[in-house]
Design an enzyme around this catalytic site. Structure first.
Site, PDB file in Angstrom:
ATOM      1  N   VAL A 148      43.163  40.489  42.798  1.00  0.00           N
ATOM      2  CA  VAL A 148      41.851  41.096  43.049  1.00  0.00           C
ATOM      3  C   VAL A 148      40.799  40.285  42.283  1.00  0.00           C
ATOM      4  O   VAL A 148      40.733  40.346  41.061  1.00  0.00           O
ATOM      5  CB  VAL A 148      41.825  42.579  42.607  1.00  0.00           C
ATOM      6  CG1 VAL A 148      40.461  43.205  42.893  1.00  0.00           C
ATOM      7  CG2 VAL A 148      42.927  43.370  43.309  1.00  0.00           C
ATOM      8  N   ASP A 181      40.892  37.096  36.217  1.00  0.00           N
ATOM      9  CA  ASP A 181      39.658  37.095  35.421  1.00  0.00           C
ATOM     10  C   ASP A 181      39.498  38.381  34.623  1.00  0.00           C
ATOM     11  O   ASP A 181      38.388  38.699  34.184  1.00  0.00           O
ATOM     12  CB  ASP A 181      38.444  36.901  36.340  1.00  0.00           C
ATOM     13  CG  ASP A 181      38.230  38.091  37.273  1.00  0.00           C
ATOM     14  OD1 ASP A 181      39.148  38.946  37.373  1.00  0.00           O
ATOM     15  OD2 ASP A 181      37.163  38.178  37.884  1.00  0.00           O
ATOM     16  N   HIS A 200      60.073  43.323  40.368  1.00  0.00           N
ATOM     17  CA  HIS A 200      60.566  44.698  40.517  1.00  0.00           C
ATOM     18  C   HIS A 200      61.973  44.869  39.941  1.00  0.00           C
ATOM     19  O   HIS A 200      62.597  45.899  40.148  1.00  0.00           O
ATOM     20  CB  HIS A 200      60.523  45.135  41.987  1.00  0.00           C
ATOM     21  CG  HIS A 200      59.132  45.332  42.522  1.00  0.00           C
ATOM     22  ND1 HIS A 200      58.847  45.551  43.846  1.00  0.00           N
ATOM     23  CD2 HIS A 200      57.928  45.341  41.892  1.00  0.00           C
ATOM     24  CE1 HIS A 200      57.539  45.679  44.018  1.00  0.00           C
ATOM     25  NE2 HIS A 200      56.958  45.556  42.848  1.00  0.00           N
ATOM     26  N   HIS A 205      48.108  42.359  39.637  1.00  0.00           N
ATOM     27  CA  HIS A 205      46.958  43.018  40.261  1.00  0.00           C
ATOM     28  C   HIS A 205      45.648  42.373  39.834  1.00  0.00           C
ATOM     29  O   HIS A 205      44.701  42.308  40.618  1.00  0.00           O
ATOM     30  CB  HIS A 205      46.960  44.514  39.941  1.00  0.00           C
ATOM     31  CG  HIS A 205      48.002  45.282  40.706  1.00  0.00           C
ATOM     32  ND1 HIS A 205      47.827  46.582  41.111  1.00  0.00           N
ATOM     33  CD2 HIS A 205      49.228  44.916  41.149  1.00  0.00           C
ATOM     34  CE1 HIS A 205      48.910  46.989  41.771  1.00  0.00           C
ATOM     35  NE2 HIS A 205      49.780  45.999  41.794  1.00  0.00           N
ATOM     36  N   ASP A 206      45.578  41.889  38.602  1.00  0.00           N
ATOM     37  CA  ASP A 206      44.360  41.185  38.183  1.00  0.00           C
ATOM     38  C   ASP A 206      44.166  39.941  39.055  1.00  0.00           C
ATOM     39  O   ASP A 206      43.101  39.725  39.626  1.00  0.00           O
ATOM     40  CB  ASP A 206      44.444  40.790  36.702  1.00  0.00           C
ATOM     41  CG  ASP A 206      43.154  40.122  36.237  1.00  0.00           C
ATOM     42  OD1 ASP A 206      42.076  40.534  36.725  1.00  0.00           O
ATOM     43  OD2 ASP A 206      43.210  39.206  35.395  1.00  0.00           O
ATOM     44  N   GLY A 260      40.784  37.182  41.541  1.00  0.00           N
ATOM     45  CA  GLY A 260      41.314  36.113  40.707  1.00  0.00           C
ATOM     46  C   GLY A 260      41.681  36.590  39.312  1.00  0.00           C
ATOM     47  O   GLY A 260      41.365  37.711  38.912  1.00  0.00           O
TER      48      GLY A 260
END
Ligand code: HEM
Ligand code: NAG
Length: 334
Positions: free
Chosen positions: A80, A84, A201, A76-77, A82
């Site tokens: 969204v 960062d 998953h 998720h980082d 990149g």
């Protein structure tokens, strides 16, 4: 030198010039892409990987949840803004307050906070939160039984973390193959990368609301596409998530081996026991089924593809120069 150049025929001269232009263009492309390297902290914080690994080992002894939680946090980082560490920023209107990020794992956030503290104690103001997250992710995967791979480092932390772009940046559990491919392609990832990364998953859980639509034909609701589900499994899942399910109830994403990072996820899909529509569609759609079958049959092939795709994931939108900083505390910009 000059006279030799003049002695060349015009055709030879233009060939050499063309070659020089190509080399220069390649060099420029390298520069515009942030340079990550395995030895980025070799002289400034040589123990960084050992420090993070120690915290990961400790945290996983306390709770396995931190393993899937951290892997999802990294994904998720990167999707969204990149890779960062913008996902770690905490405050009103932060990334956690929108869409899929509202269910990020508190154990994963705690792991990163503790890893950052351990690293700061030895190498102050040196290692970015984005890199700590990348290292911790590598370690939770390997400690859960997955491949152990070298991790590229050198990301800076972003200075912005707001919910604005979260929803359209992340995939949803109802996405079909075209939607998944499209979103991953905008991040430079192929369908094979997407299928290999979905193998994440193989560990972790999902809440009932993410798949309950597949269990009950709601009266009056628009019929929604749902790939086929094994009937005995469907009945079992109705037990786990009754119509009046609790919002905190969870089910394992890989019903067969939920605590082991292996290729069991793909075998689960072959048995039509994938919970999320976006997982089961990878087997249901003929365009992706052969890759699912290949990873289900050959764990080495899955691990190799996963490692390659994780490296690509880790290079998305890396910040350099004044776009970034080494955050002192991962939850706040400096
Ligand atoms: C392909 C598109 C994807 C979709 C639609 C998707 C969707 C989801 C959903 C709906 C959940 C359950 C969230 C909840 O109920 O709290 C989940 C959990 C999870 N996802 Fe994904 N995901 C995708 C790709 C990925 C990728 C690429 C990774 C990492 C490589 C990943 C890692 C995880 C993990 C480890 C969990 C379990 C988290 C936990 O137990 O705390 N997912 N995902
Ligand atoms: C499994 O995949 C690996 C890596 O791609 C390959 O080297 C190996 O030959 C495959 N094994 C089988 C039995 O096909």
């Amino acid at each position: 030198m000059k006279s030799r150049w003049l002695q060349l025929r015009p055709r030879q001269q233009s060939l050499i010039l063309a070659a020089v232009v190509v080399v220069l263009l390649l060099a420029a492309a390298q520069l515009s892409e942030a340079k990550l390297s395995r030895s980025y902290y070799a002289s400034t914080c040589p123990n960084v990987e050992a420090l993070v690994r120690g915290v990961v080992t400790q945290k996983l002894q306390e709770t396995f949840n931190a393993a899937p939680g951290t892997l999802r946090l990294f994904f998720h980082d990167c999707f969204v803004r990149g890779c960062d560490a913008s996902v770690l920023i905490s405050g009103p209107g932060d990334e956690h307050s929108a869409g899929a990020d509202t269910t990020l794992s508190p154990d994963a956030l705690d792991l990163i906070t503790r890893a950052k503290a351990a690293v700061e104690a030895r190498c102050a103001n040196t290692v970015s939160c984005a890199d700590i997250l990348a290292i911790a992710t590598r370690d939770v995967v390997s400690q859960a039984g997955g491949p152990l791979y070298p991790v590229e480092l050198g990301r800076l932390d972003g200075k912005v973390g707001t919910k604005a772009v979260v929803k359209h940046s992340l995939p949803g559990p109802g996405n079909n193959l075209d939607q998944l491919n499209k979103l991953f392609a905008t991040n430079g990832l192929t369908q094979t990368d997407m299928i290999a990364l979905s193998g994440g998953h193989t560990i972790g859980v999902t809440h009932c609301d993410k798949f309950v639509r597949r269990l009950y034909p709601f009266k009056g609701a628009k019929p929604q596409y749902s790939p086929p589900m094994n009937l005995a499994f469907l009945r079992q899942m109705r037990g786990t998530c009754p119509l009046n399910y609790s919002p905190t109830t969870v089910a394992m994403l890989d019903a067969a081996t939920p605590l082991k990072f292996d290729n069991g996820y793909y075998q689960t899909l072959q048995q039509q026991k994938g919970l999320l529509s976006s997982d089961q569609v990878l087997f249901a759609d003929r365009r992706s089924r052969s890759t699912v079958n290949y990873f289900a049959a050959n764990q080495t092939a899955f691990f190799d593809a996963f490692v390659a795709a994780m490296a690509k994931l880790g290079r998305i939108g890396v910040k350099t120069g004044s776009d970034g900083e080494i955050r002192r505390v991962c939850t706040k910009v400096n």
